[in-house]
Design a protein around this motif. Structure first.
Motif, PDB file in Angstrom:
ATOM      1  N   THR A  26      -7.595  -2.160  -5.594  1.00 12.20           N
ATOM      2  CA  THR A  26      -7.393  -3.351  -4.765  1.00 12.20           C
ATOM      3  C   THR A  26      -8.493  -3.519  -3.716  1.00 12.20           C
ATOM      4  OG1 THR A  26      -5.947  -2.211  -3.181  1.00 12.20           O
ATOM      5  CG2 THR A  26      -4.885  -3.295  -5.083  1.00 12.20           C
ATOM      6  N   GLY A  78      -4.250   2.295  -6.504  1.00 13.78           N
ATOM      7  CA  GLY A  78      -4.356   1.466  -5.299  1.00 13.78           C
ATOM      8  C   GLY A  78      -5.785   1.206  -4.882  1.00 13.78           C
ATOM      9  N   PRO A 128       0.809  -1.234   0.000  1.00 12.37           N
ATOM     10  CA  PRO A 128       0.000   0.000   0.000  1.00 12.37           C
ATOM     11  C   PRO A 128       0.839   1.280   0.000  1.00 12.37           C
ATOM     12  CG  PRO A 128      -0.992  -1.613   1.446  1.00 12.37           C
ATOM     13  CD  PRO A 128       0.337  -2.187   1.008  1.00 12.37           C
ATOM     14  N   TYR A 186       1.616   2.496  -3.569  1.00 12.28           N
ATOM     15  CA  TYR A 186       0.542   2.813  -4.517  1.00 12.28           C
ATOM     16  C   TYR A 186       0.680   4.195  -5.139  1.00 12.28           C
ATOM     17  CZ  TYR A 186      -2.097  -1.278  -2.749  1.00 12.28           C
ATOM     18  OH  TYR A 186      -2.515  -2.530  -2.396  1.00 12.28           O
ATOM     19  N   GLN A 187       1.060   5.183  -4.368  1.00 15.64           N
ATOM     20  CA  GLN A 187       1.167   6.543  -4.910  1.00 15.64           C
ATOM     21  C   GLN A 187       2.247   6.605  -5.994  1.00 15.64           C
ATOM     22  OE1 GLN A 187       1.600   9.618  -1.959  1.00 15.64           O
ATOM     23  NE2 GLN A 187       1.650  11.243  -3.479  1.00 15.64           N
ATOM     24  N   ILE A 209      -2.440  -5.558  -7.424  1.00 22.16           N
ATOM     25  CA  ILE A 209      -1.430  -4.826  -8.179  1.00 22.16           C
ATOM     26  C   ILE A 209      -0.136  -5.623  -8.042  1.00 22.16           C
ATOM     27  CG2 ILE A 209      -0.111  -2.702  -8.417  1.00 22.16           C
ATOM     28  CD1 ILE A 209      -2.503  -1.217  -7.205  1.00 22.16           C
TER      29      ILE A 209
END
Length: 174
Positions: free
Chosen positions: A53, A50, A13, A16-17, A60
């Motif tokens: 998900t 993200g 996580p 994700y950015q 991902i």
């Protein structure tokens, strides 16, 4: 082509950015592909990848170098109802899919796209799903050729238009 230096794993996580930023960079640089100002909702989805998900069976996957850098990414859908494309793909039963394959410009030509694709095919086999569904566009001809070389076949029943952009469906029977 040395893909042994890359490991495929689920994205974390906290990544994700950066993954979203990589996708925006890759897709906005494609010749003939809509730019962010032409398709802002699409690029917003990429930037916030993200969030995908949150859907069951959606992962991902990242190709990570031995130094820990993300070289490529793809979103795998174990349940097509969450695939999120236009056309009929989301109505496909007993199928997996993947979308949004992106490889960092500096890592192109190393087989990362193929490595991610093959990983997705193996995931679908493990889930005992008989087919893989994907889409591509004319702006993505190198990926298109790679998919055909792997064994994906054009499936016109999956084609659709996203605004003015023609999107072409492919199937791989596992």
């Amino acid at each position: 082509m040395n893909t042994t230096e890359f490991t495929i794993r689920n994205a974390k996580p906290e990544e994700y950015q950066n993954i979203g930023a990589l996708m925006v960079k890759v897709y906005s640089a494609l010749d003939g592909f809509p730019k962010p100002h032409q398709h802002p909702k699409y690029y917003e989805m990429l930037a916030n990848v993200g969030e995908l998900t949150n859907k069951p069976g959606t992962e991902i996957l990242v190709a990570v170098s031995s130094e820990g850098n993300i070289a490529g990414v793809v979103v795998y859908f174990g349940d097509m109802q969450y695939y999120g494309s236009g056309g009929t793909a989301t109505q496909e039963k007993n199928a997996a899919g993947f979308r949004l394959l992106a490889v960092d410009d500096s890592q192109r030509g190393k087989g990362i796209g193929k490595l991610l694709t093959m990983f997705c095919l193996e995931k679908a086999k493990q889930q005992q799903l008989p087919q893989m569904i994907i889409h591509t566009t004319n702006a993505m001809k190198p990926a298109w050729r790679m998919y055909e070389n792997i064994g994906f076949k054009r499936s016109e029943d999956l084609d659709f238009k996203q605004g003015e952009l023609e999107v072409f469906g492919f199937r791989f029977l596992l």
